[in-house]
Design an enzyme around this catalytic site. Structure first.
Site, PDB file in Angstrom:
ATOM      1  N   THR A 103      23.703 -22.740  23.582  1.00 26.02           N
ATOM      2  CA  THR A 103      24.692 -21.756  23.167  1.00 26.02           C
ATOM      3  C   THR A 103      24.583 -20.513  24.049  1.00 26.02           C
ATOM      4  O   THR A 103      23.487 -20.012  24.294  1.00 26.02           O
ATOM      5  CB  THR A 103      24.472 -21.379  21.692  1.00 26.02           C
TER       6      THR A 103
ATOM      7  N   TYR B  69      22.155 -28.143  11.863  1.00 21.49           N
ATOM      8  CA  TYR B  69      23.600 -28.012  11.726  1.00 21.49           C
ATOM      9  C   TYR B  69      24.160 -29.101  10.800  1.00 21.49           C
ATOM     10  O   TYR B  69      23.409 -29.815  10.154  1.00 21.49           O
ATOM     11  CB  TYR B  69      24.246 -27.989  13.105  1.00 21.49           C
TER      12      TYR B  69
ATOM     13  N   GLY C 279       7.793 -27.443  24.293  1.00 15.68           N
ATOM     14  CA  GLY C 279       6.479 -26.904  24.605  1.00 15.68           C
ATOM     15  C   GLY C 279       5.784 -27.466  25.828  1.00 15.68           C
ATOM     16  O   GLY C 279       4.647 -27.098  26.110  1.00 15.68           O
TER      17      GLY C 279
END
Length: 353
Positions: free
Chosen positions: A25, A179, A289
């Site tokens: 985004t 979402y 990570g």
């Protein structure tokens, strides 16, 4: 890292390498949901990667959760995305548009209709969200009716067709990161008592119906699906049977012959191993990570066919060239990731040249 640079056949697409730009985004769209004038340049700058997956793009007004995110459901939005896909293709790249309905992760201030967000159940995520009036608590959403669920599935279908009309090579269905689709999968976010709630099979039904509708509309070779098992983003918890839920979901998605599955991997190695064994088509893994030196780890271990990266691609338009010669990387400017300052933090990251 040599395997990273091997070409790869993704369905009918020939990818020049196995490095994928993950969806990110950027909050730079215009008020009407069209992408901004710099978006074609932004994506084309990164076209040396094997595949680009766009920022999350809402399939309907109700699907918007954050300020200034693009849509793919109006003629104006389709026209604006055509400029992006053309720029990427001119740079010899490939682009999938990600279809992202945020569900309850929204606020009336950010939704074009200014209504409450929708979700499987009227349960708030107990988080805050950025609006143009500052940070606010996310309110309790409206629970979708069965008819509204069917309307939402149809919105995914129509937006998938719109993405292809805009010139995209395919779409990725966002079933991850807290979402809407992920909310249906969650044991704590989905308390429905109809065919969409309760059992593993019922909680997976919405995801499968969306995937089936999109496949029927544009064909399986143009459809990918993203998951994030046990990621807990947005407060979604799949429960003690999360591994079994994803085994079932992936097994059923297999039957639709989607071109790829995209997994956000947050440390459940046994789940990755099961998905790798279960999923028959291409698997993209985004391992959270990891160090840059381990970018090809899942390729080398044969846990994945392609690997995706996020902020490294955001800050390094020439990431492929930098990795090939082990050059240092630009650091991402966190202050400009979601702020529309024109080219700043968007298209102005320097290349080696």
């Amino acid at each position: 890292m040599e395997k990273l640079w091997e070409p790869f056949e993704l369905g009918k697409l020939q990818l020049k390498n196995r490095l994928v730009m993950a969806p990110m985004t950027r909050s730079r769209a215009k008020e009407n949901g069209t992408v901004n004038e710099l978006a074609p340049e932004y994506y084309a700058q990164r076209a040396s990667m094997g595949l680009l997956i766009s920022e999350g793009t809402q399939p309907s007004p109700e699907g918007q959760g954050y300020p200034s995110t693009p849509g793919i459901y109006t003629n104006a939005q389709i026209s604006s995305w055509k400029q992006v896909t053309q720029a990427v293709h001119d740079a010899n790249g490939k682009l999938f548009i990600q279809l992202m309905h945020v569900g309850r992760m929204g606020h009336p201030d950010n939704i074009p209709t200014h209504q409450k967000a929708v979700a499987p159940s009227a349960i708030a995520p107990e988080e805050k969200i950025f609006t143009k009036k500052g940070m606010k608590d996310i309110p309790v959403p409206r629970a979708l009716t069965v008819d509204q669920i069917e309307d939402t599935i149809n919105a995914y279908r129509k937006s998938a067709r719109a993405a292809i009309e805009a010139g995209a090579d395919g779409v990725e269905i966002h079933g991850a990161n807290g979402y809407l689709i992920h909310q249906f999968l969650g044991e704590n976010s989905n308390k429905r008592h109809d065919e969409y709630g309760g059992s593993i099979q019922n909680r997976a039904l919405f995801a499968l119906k969306v995937a089936k509708a999109v496949v029927e509309e544009i064909g399986p070779q143009r459809v990918g699906f993203r998951i994030s098992p046990m990621n807990m983003l947005g407060g979604v918890n799949e429960g003690e049977n999360g591994a079994a839920l994803y085994h079932y979901l992936v097994s059923e998605l297999n039957k639709l012959n989607l071109v790829y599955l995209h997994m956000m991997h947050v440390g459940h190695e046994e789940v990755l191993a099961d998905i790798r064994k279960t999923w028959k088509n291409s698997l993209i893994v985004n391992r959270a990570g990891r160090k840059m030196t381990d970018v090809s780890l899942d390729l080398d271990n044969e846990n994945a066919d392609l690997v995706s990266v996020g902020t490294w691609a955001l800050a390094n338009p020439d990431l492929v060239e930098r990795l090939k010669i082990h050059a240092p990387l630009n650091e991402v400017d966190k202050a400009t990731v979601y702020v529309n300052n024109g080219a700043v933090g968007y298209t102005d990251y320097p290349t080696l040249n």
